[in-house]
Design an enzyme around this catalytic site. Structure first.
Site, PDB file in Angstrom:
ATOM      1  N   ARG A  17       9.078 -12.750   1.080  1.00 47.76           N
ATOM      2  CA  ARG A  17       8.180 -11.608   1.305  1.00 47.76           C
ATOM      3  C   ARG A  17       8.428 -10.932   2.646  1.00 47.76           C
ATOM      4  O   ARG A  17       8.375  -9.708   2.747  1.00 47.76           O
ATOM      5  CB  ARG A  17       6.717 -12.092   1.238  1.00 47.76           C
ATOM      6  CG  ARG A  17       5.679 -11.005   1.503  1.00 47.76           C
ATOM      7  CD  ARG A  17       5.613 -10.047   0.347  1.00 47.76           C
ATOM      8  NE  ARG A  17       4.552  -9.082   0.525  1.00 47.76           N
ATOM      9  CZ  ARG A  17       4.673  -7.914   1.137  1.00 47.76           C
ATOM     10  NH1 ARG A  17       5.848  -7.567   1.643  1.00 47.76           N
ATOM     11  NH2 ARG A  17       3.661  -7.094   1.238  1.00 47.76           N
ATOM     12  N   GLY A  60      12.875  -3.178  -0.010  1.00 40.46           N
ATOM     13  CA  GLY A  60      12.698  -2.038  -0.887  1.00 40.46           C
ATOM     14  C   GLY A  60      13.429  -2.095  -2.202  1.00 40.46           C
ATOM     15  O   GLY A  60      13.336  -1.154  -3.002  1.00 40.46           O
ATOM     16  N   LEU A  65       2.938  -6.384 -11.615  1.00 35.80           N
ATOM     17  CA  LEU A  65       3.211  -5.181 -12.398  1.00 35.80           C
ATOM     18  C   LEU A  65       4.666  -4.744 -12.306  1.00 35.80           C
ATOM     19  O   LEU A  65       5.161  -4.035 -13.181  1.00 35.80           O
ATOM     20  CB  LEU A  65       2.295  -4.044 -11.938  1.00 35.80           C
ATOM     21  CG  LEU A  65       0.804  -4.321 -12.129  1.00 35.80           C
ATOM     22  CD1 LEU A  65      -0.023  -3.186 -11.566  1.00 35.80           C
ATOM     23  CD2 LEU A  65       0.484  -4.525 -13.606  1.00 35.80           C
ATOM     24  N   GLU A  66       5.344  -5.160 -11.227  1.00 35.63           N
ATOM     25  CA  GLU A  66       6.752  -4.777 -11.100  1.00 35.63           C
ATOM     26  C   GLU A  66       7.595  -5.407 -12.213  1.00 35.63           C
ATOM     27  O   GLU A  66       8.351  -4.701 -12.885  1.00 35.63           O
ATOM     28  CB  GLU A  66       7.266  -5.145  -9.709  1.00 35.63           C
ATOM     29  CG  GLU A  66       6.631  -4.289  -8.618  1.00 35.63           C
ATOM     30  CD  GLU A  66       7.082  -4.674  -7.226  1.00 35.63           C
ATOM     31  OE1 GLU A  66       7.171  -5.890  -6.953  1.00 35.63           O
ATOM     32  OE2 GLU A  66       7.327  -3.776  -6.399  1.00 35.63           O
ATOM     33  N   GLU A 110       0.821  -1.204   0.000  1.00 38.46           N
ATOM     34  CA  GLU A 110       0.000   0.000   0.000  1.00 38.46           C
ATOM     35  C   GLU A 110       0.864   1.266   0.000  1.00 38.46           C
ATOM     36  O   GLU A 110       0.512   2.275  -0.618  1.00 38.46           O
ATOM     37  CB  GLU A 110      -0.923   0.003   1.217  1.00 38.46           C
ATOM     38  CG  GLU A 110      -1.952  -1.108   1.236  1.00 38.46           C
ATOM     39  CD  GLU A 110      -1.425  -2.422   1.796  1.00 38.46           C
ATOM     40  OE1 GLU A 110      -2.200  -3.367   1.929  1.00 38.46           O
ATOM     41  OE2 GLU A 110      -0.211  -2.493   2.120  1.00 38.46           O
TER      42      GLU A 110
END
Length: 429
Positions: free
Chosen positions: A268, A321, A348-349, A56
Site C-alpha cells: 500500500r 497508480g 471495487l477495482e 479519495e
C-alpha cells in the site's frame, strides 16, 4: 481558538520532520503550498476539491470530469495532503485540474489561499474535516459540500467523544452526500442537519482504471518453452505489514500442485517497497520489480531471467497508480488491509474486471462488501483459510468465473453515484 492553538503547537513540532522527509525536488513547492502560496493561476469561477490521499483522489476523478463536461470554463483546484495523492492526481487529471497541497489549517494561511483561488464552492471528499477551512469559507459565503461521505465505526466513536465540537462544525456544511444509510445515520448522530443529508452511493463504483491492462503483464502468458502457456495469477493489492508474510505463505502452499502459479504483490505504501523486497529475498523467491521491467526481457534481482523457467514467479508492484489496471491481468484478487485491523482496501477495482475476490475478516471500510458475500461475488477468509480458498478457486475455474461475473454485476448495479451527486450540486454551480 483552542483548536487553532493546539494545531499550531503540533505543527511547530512536526514541521521540520515533514519538510525534511520529502525529496529535495518537491520541498520548496510543498512548503509554499502548505502555507497558502500556490504557484497556480486561477481565472474565473473555481471549485476547490479536497482529497486527502490516493483513495479519495481516485474517487474524485469521475466528479472532476463531470464538472468539466458540464462547464469547460470552470476552474477546478484539487488539493491533497500526501505526496502519493499529488502524483496520482497529476497523472489521472492532467490539465482538467490544478493540483496543490492542502494548506495548513491556520486562519492566516487559509485566508491567503482563498484570496488566490477565490472558490465559489468547496467540496470535501469522504470525511477530511478541517475546522478553520470550513469556518472561513462559510463566513465568506462559500458553500461547503461533503461528497462520497463515510465515517468508519472507529472514527464515529472518536467523534462522538467530542460531539460538542463536531455539531457546530457540521452545521456549517451545506450538503452531505453519504455512501450508505449507515454513514448517513452516523453523521446525523454527530449533529449534521438531517435535511442536508442524502444517501447517493459510492463514487468508487463509478471509478474505472485510468489505463488498460499494462503490456508488461503479458509476461505471465508464457513462462518459457514447454510451460503450457499462461499460468494462474494471484494479485494481492494494497497490502500492509505483516500481510505480505500471510499472503506469501498462502501463495507457496498450493505451488506444488500448481507450479505455474504467479503472484503480483502490491504494498500500500511506497516507503515499504524495500522492506517487502527484503522479505522476498529472505524467502528465496524468484521475483521481478515492476520498476525494472522494460519491455518483455527483464532481468530479475538475482541476475537471471525467471521468465525462462516453466514455473511461476512474483512481481513486486513498486510503482504508484497502476494497481487498478493490473487487476485485469489476475485470476484471483486478495484484498490488502483486510487481514489486520485496518478496515480493508477497495474491492471495487477487481470487481470492475470481473475477478473473484478474497477478503480477510476486516473490511469495515466497505460495508457494501456484505452484499458481495451474500451474492457470491467475494468470499471472507482468514490467514489460516486463505491458502485453502486459493486452492479451491484454482481447482474450480467455473466457480472462480462465476464469482467474477457476480462481482462485475454488483459493480454495475451500484454505479451512478456521480450523476446523483451532480443533480444535487446544480444549485451550487
Amino acid at each position: 481558538m483552542i483548536y487553532t492553538l493546539a494545531y499550531t503547537l503540533a505543527l511547530a513540532g512536526l514541521l521540520p520532520y515533514e519538510y525534511l522527509k520529502r525529496p529535495g525536488a518537491i520541498r520548496r513547492r510543498w512548503f509554499r503550498e502548505r502555507f497558502g502560496i500556490p504557484g497556480i493561476s486561477v481565472k474565473g469561477r473555481s471549485v476547490w476539491i479536497h482529497a486527502v490521499s490516493v483513495g479519495e483522489t481516485i474517487a474524485a476523478v469521475p466528479l472532476v470530469k463531470r464538472l468539466k463536461e458540464r462547464d469547460s470554463s470552470l476552474e477546478v483546484v484539487l488539493s491533497t495532503v500526501t505526496d502519493t495523492g499529488q502524483k496520482v492526481a497529476r497523472e489521472r487529471l492532467g490539465d482538467l485540474a490544478q493540483v496543490i497541497y492542502m494548506p495548513f489549517d491556520l486562519p492566516g494561511v487559509i485566508e491567503r489561499l482563498t484570496r488566490k483561488i477565490n472558490p465559489s464552492l468547496f467540496i470535501i471528499m469522504e470525511t477530511e474535516l478541517w475546522p478553520n477551512v470550513i469556518r472561513i469559507l462559510r463566513e465568506k459565503g462559500v458553500p461547503v459540500v461533503l461528497m462520497n461521505g463515510r465515517i468508519s465505526e472507529r472514527s464515529f466513536r472518536g467523534y462522538s467523544r467530542i460531539r460538542f465540537f463536531m455539531t457546530p462544525l457540521l452545521r456549517r456544511i451545506s450538503l452531505f452526500c453519504m455512501q450508505d444509510r449507515i454513514y448517513a445515520e452516523r453523521i446525523r448522530s454527530l449533529g449534521a442537519d438531517p435535511a442536508s443529508v442524502r444517501v447517493i452511493g459510492s463514487f468508487k463504483f463509478d471509478t474505472i482504471p485510468s489505463s488498460p491492462v499494462p503490456e508488461w503483464t503479458e509476461l505471465f502468458k508464457g513462462k518459457g518453452p514447454g510451460s503450457g502457456g499462461q499460468g494462474p495469477v494471484i494479485i494481492a493489492g494494497s497490502t500492509h505489514r505483516p500481510e505480505e508474510e500471510i499472503i506469501l505463505d498462502a501463495f507457496e502452499k498450493p505451488r506444488p500442485e500448481f507450479p505455474s502459479l504467479s503472484l503480483i504483490l502490491a504494498p500500500r505504501h511506497p516507503e515499504r517497497f524495500r522492506e517487502v523486497e527484503e522479505i522476498l529475498q529472505k524467502r528465496g523467491l524468484e521475483y521481478l520489480k515492476r520498476s525494472e521491467i522494460k519491455g518483455h526481457g527483464p532481468v530479475g534481482a538475482y541476475g537471471h531471467t525467471p521468465l525462462l523457467a516453466p514455473h511461476g514467479f512474483v512481481v513486486l508492484l513498486d510503482v504508484i497508480g497502476e494497481l487498478g489496471a493490473v487487476y485485469g491481468a489476475a485470476d484471483i484478487a486478495v484484498m490488502g488491509g483486510s487481514f489486520i485491523e485496518h478496515g480493508g482496501q477497495n474491492p471495487l477495482e477487481p470487481a470492475f474486471w470481473g475477478k473473484p475476490i478474497l477478503c480477510g475478516p476486516h473490511m469495515e471500510n466497505f460495508p457494501f462488501i456484505g452484499e458481495f458475500y451474500e451474492q457470491g461475488g467475494a468470499k471472507q477468509v482468514d490467514a489460516r483459510s486463505l491458502s485453502g480458498a486459493i486452492r479451491e478457486l484454482l481447482s474450480s475455474p467455473d466457480e472462480a468465473a462465476s464469482m467474477g461475473i457476480t462481482a462485475r454485476a454488483l459493480y454495475e448495479k451500484n454505479s451512478g453515484a456521480v450523476e446523483r451527486a451532480m443533480e444535487l450540486l446544480e444549485r451550487y454551480l
